[in-house]
Enzyme design. Structure first.
Site, PDB file in Angstrom:
ATOM      1  N   SER A  11       0.817  -1.221   0.000  1.00  0.00           N
ATOM      2  CA  SER A  11       0.000   0.000   0.000  1.00  0.00           C
ATOM      3  C   SER A  11       0.847   1.266   0.000  1.00  0.00           C
ATOM      4  O   SER A  11       0.410   2.303  -0.498  1.00  0.00           O
ATOM      5  CB  SER A  11      -0.937   0.010   1.208  1.00  0.00           C
ATOM      6  N   ASP A 161      -5.655   6.981   9.557  1.00  0.00           N
ATOM      7  CA  ASP A 161      -5.294   5.692  10.169  1.00  0.00           C
ATOM      8  C   ASP A 161      -3.946   5.759  10.889  1.00  0.00           C
ATOM      9  O   ASP A 161      -3.582   4.850  11.631  1.00  0.00           O
ATOM     10  CB  ASP A 161      -5.322   4.556   9.149  1.00  0.00           C
ATOM     11  N   HIS A 164      -0.649   5.151   6.992  1.00  0.00           N
ATOM     12  CA  HIS A 164      -0.361   5.433   5.583  1.00  0.00           C
ATOM     13  C   HIS A 164      -0.100   6.925   5.371  1.00  0.00           C
ATOM     14  O   HIS A 164      -0.867   7.757   5.871  1.00  0.00           O
ATOM     15  CB  HIS A 164      -1.527   4.981   4.703  1.00  0.00           C
TER      16      HIS A 164
END
Length: 187
Positions: A11, A161, A164
């Protein structure tokens, strides 16, 4: 023929959570820097959110079907989050590097290192911290010791979050990684 840079990761490469990953992700920012320097490289973002080192190894052949001149490897943090033994991560990342070099002997590789916060205790955490330097040394590849340097733990540079990077966070990462990548592109 235009040379090809393949960004292979999870990611953090894919640009998870960004409004416009095509323009704001790590590979996109590297492409912008290459263009600004007049470096005619094709850039491919082969990031897959949630991917592990084992998953990367399984999907590698697909991405090596077209010639690769520079291979940027950013994988492994999801392994730690899923409690995969660091020795398995090391084996998988080594297999990826070996496979890329076997297919394209003249490829230039860059390894994006990952670190864990010092407050995470245990033998596995210590083993994990050592993986990337061990791989970089053993394979003589360009190395960024900590991909998230200057971004990890900074709320204003991460998504909600807290894991990220945001678009602003990726700008910091790009500034940190660019000197290492640029040196490979100029060789």
């Amino acid at each position: 023929m235009m040379k090809h840079v393949l960004f292979f990761g999870d990611s953090l490469t894919a640009g998870y959570g960004l409004n416009d990953a095509e323009a704001e992700s790590f590979p996109a920012l590297m492409r912008q820097k290459m263009r600004a320097e007049g470096m005619p490289y094709q850039v491919t973002n082969a990031g897959l959110s949630g991917d592990t080192s084992a998953g990367g190894l399984k999907r590698l052949d697909y991405w090596l079907s077209n010639p690769v001149d520079v291979f940027v490897l950013e994988l492994g943090i999801n392994d730690m989050m899923r409690r995969i033994p660091p020795a398995a991560t090391l084996r998988n990342l080594q297999a990826i590097i070996h496979h890329v070099k076997a297919k394209y002997p003249d490829v230039k590789l860059a390894l994006m290192g990952m670190e864990l916060p010092a407050f995470i205790p245990g033998e596995s955490a210590a083993e994990f911290r050592a993986i990337y330097k061990k791989l970089a040394d053993a394979n003589q590849v360009a190395f960024v010791p900590f991909f998230l340097q200057g971004v990890a733990g900074k709320h204003h540079l991460n998504l909600r979050d807290g894991v990220h990077p945001s678009a602003e966070g990726y700008k910091v990462i790009a500034e940190n990684v660019w000197p290492v990548l640029k040196s490979l592109l100029q060789k």
